[in-house]
Design a protein around this motif. Structure first.
Motif, PDB file in Angstrom:
ATOM      1  N   VAL A 265      -6.681   9.273 -13.349  1.00  0.00           N
ATOM      2  CA  VAL A 265      -6.110   9.150 -14.687  1.00  0.00           C
ATOM      3  C   VAL A 265      -4.869   8.252 -14.637  1.00  0.00           C
ATOM      4  N   CYS A 266      -4.025   8.444 -13.625  1.00  0.00           N
ATOM      5  CA  CYS A 266      -2.817   7.611 -13.492  1.00  0.00           C
ATOM      6  C   CYS A 266      -3.183   6.135 -13.298  1.00  0.00           C
ATOM      7  N   ARG A 267      -4.204   5.893 -12.496  1.00  0.00           N
ATOM      8  CA  ARG A 267      -4.662   4.510 -12.310  1.00  0.00           C
ATOM      9  C   ARG A 267      -5.160   3.937 -13.630  1.00  0.00           C
ATOM     10  N   ASN A 268      -5.981   4.723 -14.351  1.00  0.00           N
ATOM     11  CA  ASN A 268      -6.520   4.240 -15.629  1.00  0.00           C
ATOM     12  C   ASN A 268      -5.423   4.042 -16.665  1.00  0.00           C
ATOM     13  N   ALA A 269      -4.356   4.835 -16.576  1.00  0.00           N
ATOM     14  CA  ALA A 269      -3.240   4.692 -17.521  1.00  0.00           C
ATOM     15  C   ALA A 269      -2.540   3.345 -17.357  1.00  0.00           C
ATOM     16  N   THR A 270      -2.662   2.746 -16.182  1.00  0.00           N
ATOM     17  CA  THR A 270      -2.027   1.438 -15.979  1.00  0.00           C
ATOM     18  C   THR A 270      -2.839   0.305 -16.579  1.00  0.00           C
ATOM     19  N   ILE A 271      -4.121   0.574 -16.903  1.00  0.00           N
ATOM     20  CA  ILE A 271      -4.965  -0.504 -17.432  1.00  0.00           C
ATOM     21  C   ILE A 271      -5.560  -0.214 -18.812  1.00  0.00           C
ATOM     22  N   LEU A 272      -5.579   1.044 -19.220  1.00  0.00           N
ATOM     23  CA  LEU A 272      -6.157   1.395 -20.520  1.00  0.00           C
ATOM     24  C   LEU A 272      -5.083   2.003 -21.427  1.00  0.00           C
ATOM     25  N   PRO A 273      -4.722   1.322 -22.490  1.00  0.00           N
ATOM     26  CA  PRO A 273      -3.658   1.812 -23.375  1.00  0.00           C
ATOM     27  C   PRO A 273      -3.929   3.209 -23.937  1.00  0.00           C
ATOM     28  N   GLU A 274      -5.191   3.521 -24.228  1.00  0.00           N
ATOM     29  CA  GLU A 274      -5.484   4.841 -24.799  1.00  0.00           C
ATOM     30  C   GLU A 274      -5.256   5.959 -23.780  1.00  0.00           C
ATOM     31  N   VAL A 275      -5.459   5.679 -22.496  1.00  0.00           N
ATOM     32  CA  VAL A 275      -5.177   6.673 -21.450  1.00  0.00           C
ATOM     33  C   VAL A 275      -3.665   6.762 -21.244  1.00  0.00           C
ATOM     34  N   GLU A 276      -3.003   5.625 -21.250  1.00  0.00           N
ATOM     35  CA  GLU A 276      -1.546   5.604 -21.108  1.00  0.00           C
ATOM     36  C   GLU A 276      -0.880   6.403 -22.237  1.00  0.00           C
ATOM     37  N   ALA A 277      -1.445   6.333 -23.425  1.00  0.00           N
ATOM     38  CA  ALA A 277      -0.865   7.032 -24.572  1.00  0.00           C
ATOM     39  C   ALA A 277      -1.055   8.544 -24.477  1.00  0.00           C
ATOM     40  N   ASN A 278      -2.145   8.988 -23.874  1.00  0.00           N
ATOM     41  CA  ASN A 278      -2.458  10.424 -23.819  1.00  0.00           C
ATOM     42  C   ASN A 278      -3.006  10.843 -22.457  1.00  0.00           C
ATOM     43  N   PRO A 279      -2.228  10.702 -21.392  1.00  0.00           N
ATOM     44  CA  PRO A 279      -2.761  11.024 -20.063  1.00  0.00           C
ATOM     45  C   PRO A 279      -3.085  12.509 -19.884  1.00  0.00           C
ATOM     46  N   VAL A 280      -2.343  13.388 -20.525  1.00  0.00           N
ATOM     47  CA  VAL A 280      -2.595  14.822 -20.387  1.00  0.00           C
ATOM     48  C   VAL A 280      -3.940  15.175 -21.017  1.00  0.00           C
ATOM     49  N   THR A 281      -4.182  14.659 -22.202  1.00  0.00           N
ATOM     50  CA  THR A 281      -5.466  14.905 -22.869  1.00  0.00           C
ATOM     51  C   THR A 281      -6.603  14.335 -22.041  1.00  0.00           C
ATOM     52  N   GLU A 282      -6.411  13.140 -21.504  1.00  0.00           N
ATOM     53  CA  GLU A 282      -7.435  12.513 -20.664  1.00  0.00           C
ATOM     54  C   GLU A 282      -7.712  13.380 -19.438  1.00  0.00           C
ATOM     55  N   PHE A 283      -6.664  13.842 -18.774  1.00  0.00           N
ATOM     56  CA  PHE A 283      -6.829  14.677 -17.582  1.00  0.00           C
ATOM     57  C   PHE A 283      -7.552  15.977 -17.925  1.00  0.00           C
ATOM     58  N   GLN A 284      -7.092  16.651 -18.969  1.00  0.00           N
ATOM     59  CA  GLN A 284      -7.713  17.929 -19.333  1.00  0.00           C
ATOM     60  C   GLN A 284      -9.157  17.725 -19.775  1.00  0.00           C
ATOM     61  N   SER A 285      -9.422  16.663 -20.483  1.00  0.00           N
ATOM     62  CA  SER A 285     -10.786  16.396 -20.951  1.00  0.00           C
ATOM     63  C   SER A 285     -11.728  16.137 -19.787  1.00  0.00           C
ATOM     64  N   ILE A 286     -11.314  15.296 -18.845  1.00  0.00           N
ATOM     65  CA  ILE A 286     -12.193  14.976 -17.728  1.00  0.00           C
ATOM     66  C   ILE A 286     -12.363  16.192 -16.825  1.00  0.00           C
ATOM     67  N   LYS A 287     -11.306  16.954 -16.642  1.00  0.00           N
ATOM     68  CA  LYS A 287     -11.380  18.180 -15.833  1.00  0.00           C
ATOM     69  C   LYS A 287     -12.370  19.161 -16.463  1.00  0.00           C
ATOM     70  N   PHE A 288     -12.260  19.354 -17.757  1.00  0.00           N
ATOM     71  CA  PHE A 288     -13.158  20.256 -18.461  1.00  0.00           C
ATOM     72  C   PHE A 288     -14.591  19.723 -18.424  1.00  0.00           C
ATOM     73  N   HIS A 289     -14.763  18.430 -18.657  1.00  0.00           N
ATOM     74  CA  HIS A 289     -16.086  17.819 -18.663  1.00  0.00           C
ATOM     75  C   HIS A 289     -16.788  18.017 -17.311  1.00  0.00           C
ATOM     76  N   VAL A 290     -16.072  17.778 -16.226  1.00  0.00           N
ATOM     77  CA  VAL A 290     -16.654  17.946 -14.892  1.00  0.00           C
ATOM     78  C   VAL A 290     -16.996  19.414 -14.647  1.00  0.00           C
ATOM     79  N   ALA A 291     -16.084  20.328 -14.983  1.00  0.00           N
ATOM     80  CA  ALA A 291     -16.337  21.761 -14.788  1.00  0.00           C
ATOM     81  C   ALA A 291     -17.577  22.189 -15.571  1.00  0.00           C
TER      82      ALA A 291
END
Length: 178
Positions: free
Chosen positions: A69-95
């Motif tokens: 997520v941190c890597r993607n935040a450096t290249i994707l503005p939408e991830v940079e804007a909401n890294p916590v949501t991105e992290f929680q979403s991907i964590k939940f999606h994988v689980a």
């Protein structure tokens, strides 16, 4: 400059587990409020042993997701804007994917609170552990979801199967799904 996505995700994890930021940085890292603030602002780093303690806020698998997520935040503005949501979403999606495919085991993680830090950890929180075992010694991935403590009591009282509860209720508990 340090990745602000990392800071935001770490602060979320501290908020989930500890009664306050101070409880974490003072008792776990042993640093001053000024050092903690400078780290959050990206003005200074932390010693390697303190970064290891920060990494332990997460499972090994979650820490890998944090890095992505941190890597993607450096290249994707939408991830940079909401890294916590991105992290929680991907964590939940994988689980959820692990559970849906029938390859994961679910269990409530027993509290490993040590007496000296139990007052610093948040009370009334249950940790649901979702594990993926690869049948190789010591190779296992785990994602932990924090839920209100009352959920474990409800499941045990109603004698409901944990997997059944997960499939019926988990999306309501994690309203971060689109």
């Amino acid at each position: 400059m340090m990745n602000q996505a990392l800071v935001r995700i770490v602060l979320m994890a501290i908020k989930e587990k500890y009664v306050s930021e101070k409880a974490f940085y003072k008792d776990q890292l042993g640093i001053t409020p000024q050092s903690w603030d400078r780290w959050k602002k990206g003005e200074q780093g932390l010693k390697s042993e303190n970064m290891q303690k920060i990494a332990r806020l997460f499972t090994e698998y979650e820490w890998m997701l944090v890095q992505k997520v941190c890597r993607n935040a450096t290249i994707l503005p939408e991830v940079e804007a909401n890294p916590v949501t991105e992290f929680q979403s991907i964590k939940f999606h994988v689980a959820k994917k692990w559970v849906d495919t029938g390859v994961a085991t679910l269990k409530f993680k027993q509290s490993d609170q040590k007496t000296n830090q139990s007052s610093q950890l948040k009370p009334a929180v249950t940790t649901l552990s979702i594990e993926m075992n690869y049948d190789f010694w010591s190779y296992k991935d785990r994602i932990e979801l924090r839920l209100p403590g009352v959920i474990q009591q409800q499941i045990e009282t109603e004698k409901q199967d944990l997997l059944e509860w997960f499939n019926e209720n988990i999306e309501e508990e994690f309203k971060i799904i689109e």
